[in-house]
Design a protein around this motif. Sequence first.
Motif, PDB file in Angstrom:
ATOM      1  N   GLU A 215       0.809  -1.221   0.000  1.00 20.63           N
ATOM      2  CA  GLU A 215       0.000   0.000   0.000  1.00 20.63           C
ATOM      3  C   GLU A 215       0.839   1.267   0.000  1.00 20.63           C
ATOM      4  OE1 GLU A 215      -3.616  -0.001   2.547  1.00 20.63           O
ATOM      5  OE2 GLU A 215      -2.726  -1.850   3.362  1.00 20.63           O
ATOM      6  N   GLU A 216       2.157   1.149   0.117  1.00 19.53           N
ATOM      7  CA  GLU A 216       2.983   2.360   0.243  1.00 19.53           C
ATOM      8  C   GLU A 216       3.419   2.924  -1.108  1.00 19.53           C
ATOM      9  OE1 GLU A 216       5.948  -1.047   0.176  1.00 19.53           O
ATOM     10  OE2 GLU A 216       3.934  -0.671   0.924  1.00 19.53           O
ATOM     11  N   VAL A 217       2.972   2.315  -2.205  1.00 19.64           N
ATOM     12  CA  VAL A 217       3.401   2.719  -3.538  1.00 19.64           C
ATOM     13  C   VAL A 217       2.235   3.346  -4.304  1.00 19.64           C
ATOM     14  CG1 VAL A 217       4.373   1.916  -5.737  1.00 19.64           C
ATOM     15  CG2 VAL A 217       5.151   0.907  -3.589  1.00 19.64           C
ATOM     16  N   GLY A 218       2.533   4.404  -5.074  1.00 18.85           N
ATOM     17  CA  GLY A 218       1.541   5.049  -5.928  1.00 18.85           C
ATOM     18  C   GLY A 218       2.117   5.272  -7.316  1.00 18.85           C
ATOM     19  N   ALA A 219       1.342   5.945  -8.175  1.00 22.70           N
ATOM     20  CA  ALA A 219       1.768   6.139  -9.561  1.00 22.70           C
ATOM     21  C   ALA A 219       1.610   7.589  -9.979  1.00 22.70           C
ATOM     22  CB  ALA A 219       0.950   5.237 -10.486  1.00 22.70           C
ATOM     23  N   VAL A 220       2.572   8.066 -10.770  1.00 17.00           N
ATOM     24  CA  VAL A 220       2.489   9.376 -11.415  1.00 17.00           C
ATOM     25  C   VAL A 220       2.496   9.131 -12.917  1.00 17.00           C
ATOM     26  CG1 VAL A 220       3.584  11.617 -11.781  1.00 17.00           C
ATOM     27  CG2 VAL A 220       3.665  10.542  -9.520  1.00 17.00           C
ATOM     28  N   THR A 221       1.527   9.729 -13.616  1.00 14.60           N
ATOM     29  CA  THR A 221       1.346   9.461 -15.038  1.00 14.60           C
ATOM     30  C   THR A 221       1.296  10.755 -15.835  1.00 14.60           C
ATOM     31  OG1 THR A 221       0.102   7.438 -14.573  1.00 14.60           O
ATOM     32  CG2 THR A 221      -0.158   8.390 -16.766  1.00 14.60           C
ATOM     33  N   ALA A 222       2.055  10.808 -16.935  1.00 17.91           N
ATOM     34  CA  ALA A 222       1.965  11.897 -17.907  1.00 17.91           C
ATOM     35  C   ALA A 222       1.229  11.367 -19.134  1.00 17.91           C
ATOM     36  CB  ALA A 222       3.349  12.401 -18.287  1.00 17.91           C
ATOM     37  N   VAL A 223       0.330  12.189 -19.688  1.00 15.91           N
ATOM     38  CA  VAL A 223      -0.535  11.738 -20.783  1.00 15.91           C
ATOM     39  C   VAL A 223      -0.448  12.703 -21.953  1.00 15.91           C
ATOM     40  CG1 VAL A 223      -2.944  11.399 -21.496  1.00 15.91           C
ATOM     41  CG2 VAL A 223      -2.155  10.526 -19.286  1.00 15.91           C
ATOM     42  N   GLY A 224      -0.414  12.152 -23.161  1.00 12.97           N
ATOM     43  CA  GLY A 224      -0.445  12.957 -24.375  1.00 12.97           C
ATOM     44  C   GLY A 224      -0.189  12.090 -25.591  1.00 12.97           C
ATOM     45  N   ALA A 225      -0.774  12.453 -26.708  1.00 11.15           N
ATOM     46  CA  ALA A 225      -0.552  11.702 -27.942  1.00 11.15           C
ATOM     47  C   ALA A 225       0.918  11.790 -28.349  1.00 11.15           C
ATOM     48  CB  ALA A 225      -1.445  12.253 -29.050  1.00 11.15           C
ATOM     49  N   GLY A 226       1.477  10.662 -28.753  1.00 11.45           N
ATOM     50  CA  GLY A 226       2.864  10.639 -29.203  1.00 11.45           C
ATOM     51  C   GLY A 226       3.877  10.801 -28.098  1.00 11.45           C
ATOM     52  N   ILE A 227       3.466  10.572 -26.856  1.00 14.57           N
ATOM     53  CA  ILE A 227       4.344  10.831 -25.722  1.00 14.57           C
ATOM     54  C   ILE A 227       5.571   9.920 -25.713  1.00 14.57           C
ATOM     55  CG2 ILE A 227       3.198   9.251 -24.119  1.00 14.57           C
ATOM     56  CD1 ILE A 227       3.488  11.443 -21.982  1.00 14.57           C
ATOM     57  N   ASN A 228       5.456   8.764 -26.357  1.00 17.26           N
ATOM     58  CA  ASN A 228       6.581   7.825 -26.392  1.00 17.26           C
ATOM     59  C   ASN A 228       7.065   7.578 -27.817  1.00 17.26           C
ATOM     60  OD1 ASN A 228       6.890   7.164 -23.523  1.00 17.26           O
ATOM     61  ND2 ASN A 228       4.823   6.314 -23.707  1.00 17.26           N
ATOM     62  N   ALA A 229       6.959   8.631 -28.644  1.00 17.91           N
ATOM     63  CA  ALA A 229       7.485   8.504 -30.009  1.00 17.91           C
ATOM     64  C   ALA A 229       8.985   8.199 -29.982  1.00 17.91           C
ATOM     65  CB  ALA A 229       7.217   9.786 -30.792  1.00 17.91           C
ATOM     66  N   ASP A 230       9.664   8.718 -28.956  1.00 20.98           N
ATOM     67  CA  ASP A 230      11.039   8.307 -28.666  1.00 20.98           C
ATOM     68  C   ASP A 230      11.153   8.250 -27.147  1.00 20.98           C
ATOM     69  OD1 ASP A 230      11.545  10.924 -27.634  1.00 20.98           O
ATOM     70  OD2 ASP A 230      12.019  11.631 -29.654  1.00 20.98           O
ATOM     71  N   TRP A 231      12.349   8.015 -26.632  1.00 17.08           N
ATOM     72  CA  TRP A 231      12.514   7.823 -25.192  1.00 17.08           C
ATOM     73  C   TRP A 231      12.900   9.106 -24.461  1.00 17.08           C
ATOM     74  CZ3 TRP A 231      10.078   3.761 -24.035  1.00 17.08           C
ATOM     75  CH2 TRP A 231      10.179   2.601 -24.786  1.00 17.08           C
ATOM     76  N   SER A 232      12.843  10.248 -25.142  1.00 19.23           N
ATOM     77  CA  SER A 232      13.340  11.471 -24.525  1.00 19.23           C
ATOM     78  C   SER A 232      12.527  11.877 -23.292  1.00 19.23           C
ATOM     79  CB  SER A 232      13.347  12.616 -25.544  1.00 19.23           C
ATOM     80  OG  SER A 232      12.024  12.875 -26.021  1.00 19.23           O
ATOM     81  N   LEU A 233      11.196  11.792 -23.365  1.00 17.83           N
ATOM     82  CA  LEU A 233      10.378  12.192 -22.223  1.00 17.83           C
ATOM     83  C   LEU A 233      10.551  11.222 -21.053  1.00 17.83           C
ATOM     84  CD1 LEU A 233       7.062  13.409 -23.894  1.00 17.83           C
ATOM     85  CD2 LEU A 233       8.993  14.755 -23.076  1.00 17.83           C
ATOM     86  N   LEU A 234      10.653   9.939 -21.352  1.00 15.75           N
ATOM     87  CA  LEU A 234      10.862   8.968 -20.281  1.00 15.75           C
ATOM     88  C   LEU A 234      12.215   9.201 -19.626  1.00 15.75           C
ATOM     89  CD1 LEU A 234      10.128   6.548 -18.594  1.00 15.75           C
ATOM     90  CD2 LEU A 234      10.892   5.056 -20.459  1.00 15.75           C
ATOM     91  N   ARG A 235      13.239   9.494 -20.437  1.00 17.65           N
ATOM     92  CA  ARG A 235      14.564   9.768 -19.869  1.00 17.65           C
ATOM     93  C   ARG A 235      14.517  10.981 -18.946  1.00 17.65           C
ATOM     94  NH1 ARG A 235      17.800  11.574 -23.305  1.00 17.65           N
ATOM     95  NH2 ARG A 235      16.712  11.411 -25.299  1.00 17.65           N
ATOM     96  N   ARG A 236      13.795  12.013 -19.380  1.00 15.99           N
ATOM     97  CA  ARG A 236      13.669  13.211 -18.545  1.00 15.99           C
ATOM     98  C   ARG A 236      12.902  12.918 -17.265  1.00 15.99           C
ATOM     99  NH1 ARG A 236      11.276  17.192 -22.957  1.00 15.99           N
ATOM    100  NH2 ARG A 236      10.952  18.590 -21.153  1.00 15.99           N
ATOM    101  N   ALA A 237      11.848  12.101 -17.376  1.00 15.80           N
ATOM    102  CA  ALA A 237      11.058  11.750 -16.191  1.00 15.80           C
ATOM    103  C   ALA A 237      11.895  10.976 -15.186  1.00 15.80           C
ATOM    104  CB  ALA A 237       9.835  10.925 -16.603  1.00 15.80           C
ATOM    105  N   LEU A 238      12.701  10.044 -15.675  1.00 17.95           N
ATOM    106  CA  LEU A 238      13.559   9.275 -14.782  1.00 17.95           C
ATOM    107  C   LEU A 238      14.612  10.174 -14.131  1.00 17.95           C
ATOM    108  CD1 LEU A 238      14.037   6.066 -16.963  1.00 17.95           C
ATOM    109  CD2 LEU A 238      12.679   6.262 -14.861  1.00 17.95           C
ATOM    110  N   GLY A 239      15.093  11.151 -14.901  1.00 18.86           N
ATOM    111  CA  GLY A 239      16.065  12.080 -14.344  1.00 18.86           C
ATOM    112  C   GLY A 239      15.468  12.932 -13.231  1.00 18.86           C
TER     113      GLY A 239
END
Length: 397
Positions: free
Chosen positions: A331-355
């Motif tokens: 129960e101690e874990v939750g989720a943060v989600t970003a939404v938008g069309a084409g959000i994973n066209a490449d890995w740049s946004l995921l890399r920034r999110a992980l950073g």
Amino acid sequence: MPIVVQKYGGSSVADVEKLRRVALRVQQTRERGYQVVVVVSARGDTTDELLALAKQVSADPPRRELDMLLTCGERISMALLSMALQEMGVPAISFTGSQSGIITNDVHSQARIVEVRPYRIEEELARGQVVIVAGYQGVSSKREVTTLGRGGSDTTAVALAAALGAESCEIYSDVDGIFSADPRVVPDARKLESLSYDEMQELASAGAKVLNAQAVEFAKARGIVIQARTAHGQGTGTRVEQGSPGDTGVKGVTAEGDMAVLSAVGGPARVAQVLEFLDARAVRGRALAFDGLLGREGRAFIAVPLQDVHGLQALQRELGERFGESVTLREEVGAVTAVGAGINADWSLLRRALGVAEELGARVHAVHTSPLQLTLLVDKQHLKGLTSRLHREFLGA
């Protein structure tokens, strides 16, 4: 005359004065030449209060009896609004979900609408009545009262708009439309003038409270444009409709803290057993990650929204009895989600999110991506901070 369906949330009908303001808005809509169908939620915190009362009696209330209890809240709202309208000289009549012809499947607590037979509504509209409908509820083919899950009044409104051939479906709440994040978490969140059905459904599924995901799914299938507006004063609101080609980029960031994460160790057969276990108990889940499913020691992470899990302790006990230590519920874990069309066209946004997560010291337990969303699973203590920082990173505020 054209038909308009209006839905008012619990905060919009929370007291007598607010009920009267809703009645005035309905009267004004009628005076503009529309036939009006109004869908109402339970007043204020009524549903939570009824649920708390049930849990004083039973830690894991029988779903059928829970549905019988929880549908009382919307019935109170519909009757009071009908009285308020009649007091103003506006002819009005209230109907329950079953009286309105909302036919669902047989699943208690999280039923889905399978058919709408709005015969009585049509008859009363023809007589010049405003029809008030109790949202969130219906009746199954077995003649059992059912509920549609949290936010189910939205689904009622959209389903009725489709069945009645309404000109529009207006969803009223305390805020003027849909924002790029929860303004209580991100004060600089911006109001969105429009969203595609797919983007709105992803946001709703990921924890945004403004619209029900099933309602958006229903609207998309039937081409119903949803107008999300404020119940207090004027505003342009937000249109939810078919998206335009080329309209890409992050539209919103949302967090889900009212959830638990189920972790299952084993191969595909074990994961299938766990999913069958959840389905048998009408516990819906959102898969976040699968790791090594081809091996014996693979692991599956499944996010389980808790808003419709009415017996968490009983569920944990049954999981232990059935699967032992190979399946755990955290129960101690939750989720943060970003939404938008084409959000994973490449890995740049995921890399920034992980950073960003690393900068905040937020451990990322799992990642889930799709063409429309990227989700990071983190400890709940980091949800607000990560939501705010990702909003700034992706949307500049």
